[in-house]
Write a protein that holds these residues in place. Structure first.
Motif, short mmCIF file in Angstrom:
data_model
loop_
_atom_site.label_atom_id
_atom_site.label_comp_id
_atom_site.label_asym_id
_atom_site.label_seq_id
_atom_site.Cartn_x
_atom_site.Cartn_y
_atom_site.Cartn_z
N GLU A 37 0.85 -1.19 0.00
CA GLU A 37 0.00 0.00 0.00
C GLU A 37 0.89 1.24 0.00
O GLU A 37 1.84 1.31 0.79
CB GLU A 37 -0.89 -0.01 1.25
N THR B 200 -3.30 0.39 -3.09
CA THR B 200 -2.60 -0.90 -3.01
C THR B 200 -2.22 -1.32 -4.43
O THR B 200 -3.07 -1.33 -5.33
CB THR B 200 -3.50 -1.96 -2.35
N THR C 283 -7.30 2.39 -1.58
CA THR C 283 -7.59 1.84 -0.26
C THR C 283 -8.38 2.88 0.53
O THR C 283 -9.45 2.63 1.03
CB THR C 283 -6.30 1.48 0.49
#
Ligand code: SF4
Length: 459
Positions: free
Chosen positions: A395, A437, A451
């Motif tokens: 991420e 991500t 995300t």
């Protein structure tokens, strides 16, 4: 003040101007100042050559190709000028700083009205006034004067800004024309830089890129501040979330600067660190002032201090005297460092630089240089892809830059490590930080899914 008086004449009222920029970020930043000056004079900026009343070619001399393009494009404007006799054409930037090019422009492009250099930009209003009065103006300074502050700037990007911190270059790389075209190093005072960055933050800018030909030499001519010190100060400016800088010379990367990279949370984990060649023999002939071993050790120290940092570089192949064994050393260095990316070039001789004086028999034939650059690009692309693939599943913080011009419904942003990420998202996120991500990797882009996002608030 002359500049202010000239601007007050509103010479550009009702006129359109176009600036066509070649070359590096320093040139792009110069174009922003020229745009600012022109808009203050009343000009409206345009991207269309056919509707412009003033066209400025902001030129680059680092390689031959962009110079050729300028001659080609300016030559084509002869016809347009015959149809629009009021059209004014100017050439500025690095090309006119060289005597030979200046003469060639003056003699072969008689329809060019204005020629000025990198150190005359602040005079643009006054120079245009003289042009409009009927004079053919050729004004190129070679002596670096004081740094001129307070010129108007018109930036195109609303949340990422270039901020020049040092002008010129004191190095003597034997292939490079920049010290001739940009003069000796002149650092801006830190107070002026910080005032500019605070103003940018107040306007909503989120990222600044500190610019200089040798940005890490910042302050050497001032004595009371260095580049590391500047980073600590910029890091404290509220509202700015990311700090980048370019271009660094390995010899100016001090332990203190490495510490500053590690300690300042807004300084992005990306370093563009041109190595140029992997063989000590070539590095010496290039005048780079470090060895392959010193470069490798520096990279190791930086990676130890800043885990996950992306390192990119510049590489030249076909430098006079480069043998296949020298080139193999470059390939081995690239394998060893595993750069995240590289700008690769075939050596381009520049008139007046020391490298052009190497004996002709040492020059690398074009077909050999081309073969080398293809091999180098293949290797680097493989490494870049592998490094990108290793990010899948991670991420990352992304500054969203734009809606994808190619894929509707997707956004394009950059990670702190300067990787481009494409991901589905709402256009309202442009200009904000988002967490993405990584789901896929190609050589030049990552793919991802959003995300979560956070509004680019004061930091
Ligand atoms: S450091 Fe070397 S390559 Fe970079 S601008 Fe200066 S002379 Fe040119």
């Amino acid at each position: 003040m002359l500049v202010a008086q000239s601007m007050a004449t509103r010479l550009g009222e009702g006129r359109k101007a176009q600036i066509i920029t070649f070359g590096c970020q320093m040139n792009e930043r110069d174009a922003e100042t020229m745009r600012g000056l022109l808009v203050h004079m009343g000009y409206t900026m345009t991207d269309r050559t056919d509707e412009a009343d003033l066209i400025l070619f902001n030129t680059c001399s680092v390689r031959e190709n962009p110079e050729r393009k300028v001659y080609g494009r300016v030559g084509l404007l002869k016809e347009l000028k015959a149809k629009k006799p009021w059209l004014k054409i100017g050439i500025c930037g690095c090309m006119p700083q060289q005597r030979a090019e200046r003469q060639r422009i003056a003699e072969t492009l008689p329809h060019v009205d204005l020629v000025f250099g990198t150190m005359n930009i602040h005079q643009l209003p006054e120079l245009l006034q003289r042009v409009e009065a009927g004079e053919r103006v050729i004004e190129v300074w070679h002596e670096e004067g004081d740094v001129v502050e307070g010129l108007p700037v018109q930036r195109l990007n609303p949340f990422k800004a270039f901020v020049t911190v040092i002008y010129g270059c004191n190095e003597h790389c034997t292939y490079c024309i920049v010290p001739t075209t940009r003069g000796r190093e002149r650092s801006r005072r830190p107070e002026a830089i910080l005032a500019e960055i605070r103003e940018l933050a107040a306007q909503g800018y989120r990222e600044v890129t500190l610019l200089g030909q040798t940005v890490d030499a910042y302050g050497n001519d001032l004595g009371d501040v260095d580049f590391a010190g500047l980073l600590y100060q910029v890091n404290r400016v509220r509202g700015i979330g990311r700090i980048r800088f370019t271009t660094s010379h390995p010899k100016h990367i001090t332990p203190r600067l490495i510490r500053a990279l590690a300690e300042n949370e807004k300084v992005c984990e990306h370093l563009h660190l041109p190595v140029q060649a992997g063989s000590n023999r070539t590095l010496k002939r290039m005048g780079r002032q470090y060895t392959r071993e010193q470069y490798l050790e520096l990279v190791a120290r930086i990676r130890e201090a800043v885990p996950g940092i992306a390192i990119t570089t510049d590489l030249i192949v076909g430098f006079p005297g480069e043998t296949e064994e020298d080139f193999q050393e470059t390939l081995r260095l690239v394998e060893e460092v595993r750069f995240d990316g590289a700008f690769t070039f075939i050596y381009s001789p520049r008139i007046g630089t020391p490298a052009t004086r190497f004996p002709m028999e040492q020059w690398v034939p074009e077909d050999v240089a081309k073969d080398r650059i293809y091999r180098l690009i293949d290797l680097q692309n493989r490494i870049t892809l592998e490094r990108n693939q290793a990010l899948v599943g991670q991420e990352m913080e992304v500054l969203v830059e734009e809606e994808s011009p190619k894929e509707p419904g997707k956004l394009v942003g950059r990670t702190r490590t300067n990787k481009i990420v494409v991901f589905p998202g709402d256009p309202s996120l442009v200009g904000q930080f988002a967490w993405v991500t990584v789901t896929g990797a190609q050589t030049f882009t990552l793919e991802g899914v959003l995300t979560h996002s956070r509004v680019a608030a004061a930091v």
